[in-house]
Design a protein around this motif. Sequence first.
Motif, PDB file in Angstrom:
ATOM      1  N   LEU A  10     -53.469  14.947   3.541  1.00  0.00           N
ATOM      2  CA  LEU A  10     -54.552  14.167   3.776  1.00  0.00           C
ATOM      3  C   LEU A  10     -55.910  14.831   4.138  1.00  0.00           C
ATOM      4  O   LEU A  10     -56.803  14.606   3.741  1.00  0.00           O
ATOM      5  N   HIS A  50     -63.633   7.143   2.576  1.00  0.00           N
ATOM      6  CA  HIS A  50     -62.506   7.761   1.995  1.00  0.00           C
ATOM      7  C   HIS A  50     -62.142   8.887   3.145  1.00  0.00           C
ATOM      8  O   HIS A  50     -61.066   9.055   3.597  1.00  0.00           O
ATOM      9  N   CYS A  54     -58.860   8.652   5.534  1.00  0.00           N
ATOM     10  CA  CYS A  54     -57.605   9.707   5.660  1.00  0.00           C
ATOM     11  C   CYS A  54     -57.750  10.432   7.064  1.00  0.00           C
ATOM     12  O   CYS A  54     -56.774  10.668   7.442  1.00  0.00           O
ATOM     13  N   LEU A  97     -54.485  12.527  -6.013  1.00  0.00           N
ATOM     14  CA  LEU A  97     -54.031  11.405  -5.204  1.00  0.00           C
ATOM     15  C   LEU A  97     -52.752  10.740  -5.705  1.00  0.00           C
ATOM     16  O   LEU A  97     -51.892  10.224  -5.035  1.00  0.00           O
ATOM     17  N   TYR A 100     -50.123  12.845  -4.187  1.00  0.00           N
ATOM     18  CA  TYR A 100     -50.089  12.709  -2.746  1.00  0.00           C
ATOM     19  C   TYR A 100     -49.203  11.008  -2.565  1.00  0.00           C
ATOM     20  O   TYR A 100     -48.672  10.936  -1.603  1.00  0.00           O
ATOM     21  N   LEU A 116     -53.757   5.458  -0.413  1.00  0.00           N
ATOM     22  CA  LEU A 116     -54.115   6.449  -1.334  1.00  0.00           C
ATOM     23  C   LEU A 116     -54.400   5.821  -2.875  1.00  0.00           C
ATOM     24  O   LEU A 116     -55.186   6.236  -3.612  1.00  0.00           O
ATOM     25  N   ARG A 120     -57.573   5.929  -5.002  1.00  0.00           N
ATOM     26  CA  ARG A 120     -57.354   6.373  -6.428  1.00  0.00           C
ATOM     27  C   ARG A 120     -58.204   5.217  -7.283  1.00  0.00           C
ATOM     28  O   ARG A 120     -58.846   5.824  -8.186  1.00  0.00           O
TER      29      ARG A 120
END
Length: 165
Positions: A10, A50, A54, A97, A100, A116, A120
């Motif tokens: 992250l 974003h 995160c 992404l 993750y 995520l 994305r």
Amino acid sequence: MGKERLIEALNDLVAVEIAAVTEYQQHAYLIDDPKMIDLLEDFSMDEMAHIEYCSREVARLGGVPTVIPKQIKHAGETPEELLQRDVHVEADAIKRLTEYMKLAEEEGEPGIKKLLKDIRADEIVHHDMLEAQLTPPKNFWGKMKNSMDIGTGLILTGLFWLYFW
């Protein structure tokens, strides 16, 4: 703490997004087209959101959100070079992404996986819109297909019938 890999991932995304905000802003300053300026500034705002999402998850997991960006690169002089850089950054973000999201699933964090996935989706839209700016349709019908709305369709239908009547 068992969530270290997820915190690291992250924070990596936060660092990438900080760099993306800076690059989008710079590119907006260097491009003359008002529509492109608006688009790049909108993307910059998305990237800021974003960062917030995160960073909050990093803190929730017990980590400290980073404030250090990934390497910021000056992409070139022409609008095309700047947009090519942005397309590359978005493609890289989509790849990260996806990776993750798998990690979030492995760590038993479905909420982070969903976050995520949503980020994305934004990055895919950014990528596709920027790529479309670099490779506009080459012929009339391709251009019409991309800008066709109900009004244009009605006008073309009317012209068609008028011609053959």
